[in-house]
Design an enzyme around this catalytic site. Sequence first.
Site, PDB file in Angstrom:
ATOM      1  N   THR A  12      30.545  33.362  44.353  1.00  0.00           N
ATOM      2  CA  THR A  12      30.126  33.676  42.859  1.00  0.00           C
ATOM      3  C   THR A  12      28.750  32.577  42.943  1.00  0.00           C
ATOM      4  O   THR A  12      28.445  32.025  43.924  1.00  0.00           O
ATOM      5  CB  THR A  12      31.114  32.646  41.740  1.00  0.00           C
ATOM      6  OG1 THR A  12      32.299  33.879  41.947  1.00  0.00           O
ATOM      7  CG2 THR A  12      30.413  32.709  40.486  1.00  0.00           C
ATOM      8  N   LEU A  18      30.158  38.642  42.473  1.00  0.00           N
ATOM      9  CA  LEU A  18      30.692  39.815  43.021  1.00  0.00           C
ATOM     10  C   LEU A  18      32.184  40.015  43.523  1.00  0.00           C
ATOM     11  O   LEU A  18      32.522  40.708  44.042  1.00  0.00           O
ATOM     12  CB  LEU A  18      29.824  40.390  44.022  1.00  0.00           C
ATOM     13  CG  LEU A  18      28.408  40.999  44.051  1.00  0.00           C
ATOM     14  CD1 LEU A  18      27.511  40.933  45.190  1.00  0.00           C
ATOM     15  CD2 LEU A  18      28.330  42.351  43.441  1.00  0.00           C
ATOM     16  N   SER A  47      37.387  32.572  36.281  1.00  0.00           N
ATOM     17  CA  SER A  47      37.365  31.055  36.198  1.00  0.00           C
ATOM     18  C   SER A  47      36.192  30.541  36.033  1.00  0.00           C
ATOM     19  O   SER A  47      35.702  29.356  36.039  1.00  0.00           O
ATOM     20  CB  SER A  47      37.949  30.644  37.710  1.00  0.00           C
ATOM     21  OG  SER A  47      39.454  30.815  38.049  1.00  0.00           O
TER      22      SER A  47
HETATM   23  N1  GLY Z   1      35.685  36.437  40.856  1.00  0.00           N
HETATM   24  C1  GLY Z   1      35.792  34.941  40.652  1.00  0.00           C
HETATM   25  C2  GLY Z   1      36.199  34.424  39.130  1.00  0.00           C
HETATM   26  O1  GLY Z   1      35.565  35.325  38.160  1.00  0.00           O
HETATM   27  O2  GLY Z   1      37.043  33.441  38.860  1.00  0.00           O
END
Ligand code: GLY
Length: 576
Positions: free
Chosen positions: A388, A407, A460
């Site tokens: 991220t 992504l 998260s």
């Molecule tokens: N893809 C990681 C999150 O959104 O927590």
Amino acid sequence: MRLVLALLLSLVLAASPPAAAQQATDVSPSTGEIDASAVTGRHGMVASQEAQASRIGAAVLARGGNAVDAAVATAFALAVTLPRAGNLGGGGFLVLHRAGGEPVTIDFRETAPAAATPNMFLDAAGNADPLKARFSASAIAVPGSVAGLALAHEKYGSGKLSLAALIEPAVRLARDGVPVTGDLFETLTLAERRLGQWPSSAKVFLPGGKAPAEGALLKQPDLADTLGRIAAEGPNGFYRGPVADKIAATVKAAGGILTIADLAGYRAVVRPPVRGTYRDYEILSMPPPSSGGVHLIEMLNILEGYDLTALGAGTPAALHLVVEAMKLAYADRAAFLGDADQVDVPLGKLLSKDYAAELRRGIDPAKARPAATIRPDSPALGGGGANTTHLSVVDRDGNAVALTTSLNFNYGMGLVADGTGVLLNNTMDDFSAKPGAPNAFGLIGSAANAPAPGKRPLSSMTPAIVLKDGKTKLVTGAPGGSRIISTVLQVILGRVDFDLSPAAAVAAPRVHHQWRPDVLLLERAIPPATAQALAAMGHTIEVGATSGSAHTIVVTPEGVVGVADRRARGAGAAAE
Ligand code: GLY
């Protein structure tokens, strides 16, 4: 040396069974360094994971753009210069503090395609199938980034700069090329196998079938055309017409379920932030479908009952309390959190000081509480990984933007929609394939986070803004999967409780506990004596990977300080 290690890792992985290899190649190649560099300015500031993108944002501020304009330009630039996480084919969240106005957030999280079902990631025996959830084309959710960035510009931009003007630097970089060095070089090398599975991706990222040599120029002409269409037509240039057709065709050919109708139906949403207080400060962050803001505030509420300052930064006694608060909040995450548009999430309770006081009574200041005694009805399973990216912006008027985008894995699915240059996400893995089954970050969830048509998978990502007396004091956020929320917590504690300098608050070695597995992760820079003291309190210790890179801005009496977290190579802060 780092490259040699990376190549050795690739060789080791090449000999591993496919599932293990695929998962491990998605581990972020962090620098392993725990360091941060700070830039001080008098006016606006941008801090992001890639220095050139930060400079593009700062130039927008210098042209009279506001924090939202700068964030939008930086985010589009990151889609070119940091393709492993910056994106058009993923999603994210933006938190905006408006000087003199009500704060808002923009939810541009990906959504599940209309054909999604709760059981879509189960195998014939009814067990969660992680390979399907992470590496099949069914993992591709409807991208939200273009809609979110366009909505941010339309509703909250300064009005002085067009969307096309903000996208133009990204178009230029995609067309002229960016040098393949540092992070880009290492991550393309690590992702070679995943990208190489797809001819459309190999065409863009693997000239001659291999990751580019260090120093080569990476040109992305299809991506430049796609960005040009968005500049000319707005989100319709992405969600309708030839780009949408090509995305849907690529997904269909790969066996996925995302359709043209899913793309045409995507909407970014303006939501009020979750708000809390911590000592004299106000906290703004992202509501569901992020779990980040809720549990950041829950942990801060628990920790408010302790005098952390007296215990001291980095002491075993302070770290122990922080870890116990993490366990309780992450257990609640698994039990309650999901897309609040589709399921009931008890936000009032989770954000309340009374509930935090109740949880605090279960913390022993001298002894680790076994995870099994917290929500004992849930199974214990775990894993790890991360990717991220986060950017922070403050403008000269005191407006602030915290924007985190993803992504999911590095380079997402690794699949470029043929002829568009757009890398597609694998964010459907952020749903719970089955209650109790872990996702790639070892996070488990309940039916509240089961896949369903149009639903947003729980995240998260924790873009956060800290205010004092209504004014911006700190803007932060991070990548790192499950470790995002704990990273943001510790940056805030570093400033508020321990009075660390901005750079020290970001660089301070971090701890992480997500309840399940019952393991306390320590960054290597935690002194061995501290680790031993924590072990003596009953924590099961694992020393290893660094947490995510938290590119942060702190407003101090001396000026606006932008901090690039050197856990990510190539990060940079740029002053207006
Ligand atoms: N893809 C990681 C999150 O959104 O927590």
